[in-house]
Enzyme design. Structure first.
Site: not given
Length: 312
Positions: A178, A160, A139, A244
């Protein structure tokens, strides 16, 4: 694994069926390996790979023509088994009568092509490797960004498809939305594509289904792409520490292949399309040997070491 038989090869490569269709049993082809039974023509069947496609060319048939009648019958009867999915003759060569009879007895299809043996073997192997490759469905969304196949995953509703739409508007190409079908065609090579039913379609909540190719043109889509990078979208968690600097590299395992993975937190105000686009460009730079995070770390180490030396 999809079922592939000699009948599919006939349609794909326009092969001629030599024996009668009523006598044929189209057995499934389970391996992409092609066998050229040269040593079997000499009578050595100890390690005969009966479940492979058998390809007979000029060399094998010329040697076969020099055998005695009894040897010819014996070789072809042992060549044609109830496991053999098919026998292919290259260069439009004449099919020996002994082969026709042996194939008729056990229902093996005999096909004929006008290609050379080497070229035909190469084309058959490539086709079978593609069709018989292990497959799974994930998915997510697959986008071609600057030549990098980026697999975007995340929970339902995280954004998404909206991010994919923004990336398409920025000139990148949609592969699947999808559901992404992933095939492992070779070691460390994952190929993603869209199911036929939803190819070129995007589902945008509040807007519905849109056809990307119709709206943005044929250059905005492609049918398949090798997966090079995975990006996981998740809602921002205040209690979680996110990377980071980019020094740590996570991976996502699909079949036996490890795909580099990044986790991108989602919250209002973040332009996910730009972040993912830059992530793909930075990934390309890393493959070229340019790692900005490592360069920064090295500079920082040099400054610290210089500071320590000044104290002495």
């Amino acid at each position: 694994m999809p079922k592939v038989t000699a009948q599919h090869l006939m349609e794909q490569f326009h092969l001629e069926l030599v024996n009668q269709d009523d006598d044929i049993n189209y057995r499934p082809i389970t391996t992409s390996d092609i066998s050229r039974p040269g040593i079997e023509m000499a009578g050595y069947f100890t390690y005969y790979p009966a479940k492979r496609l058998q390809l007979l060319g000029k060399t094998e048939l010329t040697f076969f023509s020099e055998l005695s009648e009894d040897e010819k019958d014996d070789r072809m009867q042992r060549l044609c088994t109830y496991d053999t999915p098919g026998i292919i003759i290259s260069r439009n060569l004449e099919v020996p009568e002994q082969l026709m009879q042996a194939a008729r007895d056990v229902g093996v299809p005999i096909l004929r092509a006008d290609l050379s043996t080497t070229r035909l073997s190469s084309q058959l192997t490539t086709y079978l490797e593609s069709k018989l490759a292990p497959m799974t469905a994930i998915h997510g969304v697959l986008i071609d960004i600057y030549g990098i196949g980026v697999l975007i995953t995340g929970s339902s509703g995280v954004g998404k498809s909206e991010t994919a739409l923004d990336l398409v508007r920025r000139g990148h190409r949609l592969v699947a939305d999808d559901s992404v079908e992933i095939h492992q065609e070779h070691d460390n090579m994952l190929i993603g594509k869209s199911p036929e039913l939803i190819r070129h379609l995007l589902e945008i909540r509040g807007l519905g289904i849109i056809n990307v190719m119709t709206l943005f043109g044929a250059g905005s889509v492609r049918n398949f792409k090798r997966i090079g990078l995975a990006i996981h979208l998740e809602l921002w968690d205040e209690n979680k520490t996110y990377d980071r600097l980019g020094l740590t590299e996570d991976e996502m395992k699909i079949f036996d292949t490890q795909v580099p993975k990044m986790t991108v937190p989602v919250r209002p105000g973040r332009n996910l399309a730009v972040i993912i686009e830059v992530a793909a460009m930075n990934f390309r730079l890393k493959r070229m040997g340019i790692n900005a995070a490592q360069q920064f770390s090295d500079r920082l180490t040099d400054v610290i070491e210089e500071g320590d030396q000044d104290e002495f």
